[in-house]
Design a protein around this motif. Structure first.
Motif, PDB file in Angstrom:
ATOM      1  N   PHE A   1       3.103   4.127   6.158  1.00 51.97           N
ATOM      2  CA  PHE A   1       3.846   4.992   5.245  1.00 51.97           C
ATOM      3  C   PHE A   1       4.130   6.330   5.920  1.00 51.97           C
ATOM      4  CE2 PHE A   1       1.317   2.177   2.586  1.00 51.97           C
ATOM      5  CZ  PHE A   1       2.271   1.687   1.717  1.00 51.97           C
ATOM      6  N   ASP A   2       5.252   6.954   5.531  1.00 55.77           N
ATOM      7  CA  ASP A   2       5.561   8.284   6.053  1.00 55.77           C
ATOM      8  C   ASP A   2       4.899   9.358   5.193  1.00 55.77           C
ATOM      9  OD1 ASP A   2       7.106   8.421   3.770  1.00 55.77           O
ATOM     10  OD2 ASP A   2       9.019   8.481   4.815  1.00 55.77           O
ATOM     11  N   GLU A   3       5.232  10.618   5.431  1.00 52.73           N
ATOM     12  CA  GLU A   3       4.597  11.726   4.715  1.00 52.73           C
ATOM     13  C   GLU A   3       4.870  11.706   3.214  1.00 52.73           C
ATOM     14  OE1 GLU A   3       5.569  15.440   6.524  1.00 52.73           O
ATOM     15  OE2 GLU A   3       4.511  14.949   8.366  1.00 52.73           O
ATOM     16  N   ASP A   4       5.986  11.094   2.804  1.00 55.87           N
ATOM     17  CA  ASP A   4       6.338  11.009   1.393  1.00 55.87           C
ATOM     18  C   ASP A   4       5.903   9.683   0.763  1.00 55.87           C
ATOM     19  OD1 ASP A   4       7.556  13.546   1.430  1.00 55.87           O
ATOM     20  OD2 ASP A   4       9.390  12.687   2.260  1.00 55.87           O
ATOM     21  N   PHE A   5       5.094   8.920   1.482  1.00 58.89           N
ATOM     22  CA  PHE A   5       4.562   7.633   1.035  1.00 58.89           C
ATOM     23  C   PHE A   5       5.640   6.571   0.843  1.00 58.89           C
ATOM     24  CE2 PHE A   5       0.995  10.362   0.225  1.00 58.89           C
ATOM     25  CZ  PHE A   5      -0.080   9.565   0.567  1.00 58.89           C
ATOM     26  N   TYR A   6       6.670   6.624   1.675  1.00 57.40           N
ATOM     27  CA  TYR A   6       7.656   5.546   1.738  1.00 57.40           C
ATOM     28  C   TYR A   6       7.294   4.663   2.921  1.00 57.40           C
ATOM     29  CZ  TYR A   6      10.517   8.213  -1.520  1.00 57.40           C
ATOM     30  OH  TYR A   6      10.968   8.884  -2.629  1.00 57.40           O
ATOM     31  N   SER A   7       7.498   3.346   2.778  1.00 56.09           N
ATOM     32  CA  SER A   7       7.179   2.459   3.891  1.00 56.09           C
ATOM     33  C   SER A   7       8.067   2.788   5.084  1.00 56.09           C
ATOM     34  CB  SER A   7       7.331   0.997   3.476  1.00 56.09           C
ATOM     35  OG  SER A   7       8.643   0.746   3.059  1.00 56.09           O
TER      36      SER A   7
ATOM     37  N   GLU B   1       6.817   4.779  14.287  1.00 61.96           N
ATOM     38  CA  GLU B   1       7.251   6.080  14.806  1.00 61.96           C
ATOM     39  C   GLU B   1       7.067   7.199  13.782  1.00 61.96           C
ATOM     40  OE1 GLU B   1      11.148   6.327  16.450  1.00 61.96           O
ATOM     41  OE2 GLU B   1      10.892   4.507  17.627  1.00 61.96           O
ATOM     42  N   HIS B   2       7.337   6.920  12.520  1.00 67.62           N
ATOM     43  CA  HIS B   2       7.316   7.944  11.471  1.00 67.62           C
ATOM     44  C   HIS B   2       6.055   7.885  10.612  1.00 67.62           C
ATOM     45  CE1 HIS B   2      11.586   7.146  12.433  1.00 67.62           C
ATOM     46  NE2 HIS B   2      11.603   8.465  12.482  1.00 67.62           N
ATOM     47  N   MET B   3       5.061   7.138  11.060  1.00 67.53           N
ATOM     48  CA  MET B   3       3.864   6.909  10.268  1.00 67.53           C
ATOM     49  C   MET B   3       3.026   8.176  10.094  1.00 67.53           C
ATOM     50  SD  MET B   3       0.501   4.729  11.070  1.00 67.53           S
ATOM     51  CE  MET B   3      -0.167   6.098  11.923  1.00 67.53           C
ATOM     52  N   ALA B   4       2.615   8.425   8.851  1.00 68.39           N
ATOM     53  CA  ALA B   4       1.671   9.498   8.551  1.00 68.39           C
ATOM     54  C   ALA B   4       0.426   8.928   7.877  1.00 68.39           C
ATOM     55  CB  ALA B   4       2.317  10.542   7.652  1.00 68.39           C
ATOM     56  N   TYR B   5       0.581   7.764   7.219  1.00 66.07           N
ATOM     57  CA  TYR B   5      -0.533   7.109   6.524  1.00 66.07           C
ATOM     58  C   TYR B   5      -0.544   5.635   6.882  1.00 66.07           C
ATOM     59  CZ  TYR B   5      -0.480  11.335   3.700  1.00 66.07           C
ATOM     60  OH  TYR B   5      -0.513  12.639   3.294  1.00 66.07           O
ATOM     61  N   GLN B   6      -1.726   5.057   6.873  1.00 67.81           N
ATOM     62  CA  GLN B   6      -1.888   3.649   7.212  1.00 67.81           C
ATOM     63  C   GLN B   6      -2.796   3.011   6.166  1.00 67.81           C
ATOM     64  OE1 GLN B   6      -3.094   3.014  11.244  1.00 67.81           O
ATOM     65  NE2 GLN B   6      -4.245   1.189  10.738  1.00 67.81           N
ATOM     66  N   MET B   7      -2.329   1.904   5.575  1.00 63.93           N
ATOM     67  CA  MET B   7      -3.127   1.200   4.576  1.00 63.93           C
ATOM     68  C   MET B   7      -3.554  -0.150   5.135  1.00 63.93           C
ATOM     69  SD  MET B   7      -2.458   0.092   0.559  1.00 63.93           S
ATOM     70  CE  MET B   7      -0.813   0.621   0.627  1.00 63.93           C
ATOM     71  N   ASP B   8      -4.854  -0.389   5.157  1.00 63.66           N
ATOM     72  CA  ASP B   8      -5.403  -1.666   5.598  1.00 63.66           C
ATOM     73  C   ASP B   8      -5.800  -2.480   4.379  1.00 63.66           C
ATOM     74  OD1 ASP B   8      -5.088  -0.966   8.236  1.00 63.66           O
ATOM     75  OD2 ASP B   8      -7.151  -0.298   8.504  1.00 63.66           O
ATOM     76  N   ILE B   9      -5.326  -3.723   4.338  1.00 68.48           N
ATOM     77  CA  ILE B   9      -5.646  -4.640   3.252  1.00 68.48           C
ATOM     78  C   ILE B   9      -6.377  -5.823   3.866  1.00 68.48           C
ATOM     79  CG2 ILE B   9      -4.707  -6.100   1.430  1.00 68.48           C
ATOM     80  CD1 ILE B   9      -2.229  -4.230   1.486  1.00 68.48           C
ATOM     81  N   ILE B  10      -7.598  -6.049   3.401  1.00 72.83           N
ATOM     82  CA  ILE B  10      -8.431  -7.112   3.953  1.00 72.83           C
ATOM     83  C   ILE B  10      -8.889  -8.010   2.804  1.00 72.83           C
ATOM     84  CG2 ILE B  10     -10.546  -7.626   5.227  1.00 72.83           C
ATOM     85  CD1 ILE B  10     -10.285  -4.661   6.280  1.00 72.83           C
ATOM     86  N   THR B  11      -8.723  -9.322   2.981  1.00 76.50           N
ATOM     87  CA  THR B  11      -9.195 -10.276   1.974  1.00 76.50           C
ATOM     88  C   THR B  11     -10.176 -11.244   2.622  1.00 76.50           C
ATOM     89  OG1 THR B  11      -7.396 -11.834   2.393  1.00 76.50           O
ATOM     90  CG2 THR B  11      -7.034 -10.181   0.685  1.00 76.50           C
TER      91      THR B  11
END
Length: 151
Positions: free
Chosen positions: A91-97, A101-111
């Protein structure tokens, strides 16, 4: 007479200097309070957006028949497959996917599939590259058991 006038004027000048000093100190304290409030507001906005993103992914994990496939369809531009049971979303700074290159946040999903009916999952949102977790949610999803003979 002149001596009294100069004494009064120096006293008035001292009083004015002390008043200016007092208001300067009070304004400095007020300025610090406003800056701190602004920073707290920014952190609160970030946490609110993080909770929304993580909750959205968690709802897909809890409701979808094939949750990982559903998540990849929901976020087509930002997923990176980390394995069969894990996905990383960017996700970028505004929480859009976004892309890397523009990543500010990273969400890890583990099942983790415990058994046929039970899946345990964990969704963690990090700031940057696994540096600072912003929000984390864990849960378990139960699927209704349908005997093979009734299909």
């Amino acid at each position: 007479m002149k001596k009294k006038a100069s004494g009064r004027s120096s006293l008035l000048l001292m009083e004015l200097i002390l008043s200016i000093l007092f208001f300067a100190l009070a304004s400095a304290v007020c300025l610090q309070i406003f800056v701190k409030a602004s920073l707290i507001g920014k952190d609160t906005k970030e946490l609110d957006q993080a909770v929304r993103c993580v909750t959205s992914a968690a709802e897909l994990l809890g409701q979808a028949e094939e949750p990982m496939k559903q998540i990849m369809e929901q976020y087509p531009n930002s997923f990176v497959l980390s394995g069969e049971n894990s996905i990383t979303l960017l996700f970028d700074e505004d929480f859009y996917s976004c892309d890397s290159e523009h990543m500010a946040y990273q969400m890890d999903i583990i099942t983790v599939q415990s058994d046929i009916q039970t899946t345990e999952w964990s969704v963690i949102l990090y700031k940057d590259h696994h540096t600072e977790p912003v929000y984390q949610l864990e849960g378990t999803t139960y699927r209704q058991y349908v005997p093979v003979e009734h299909l």
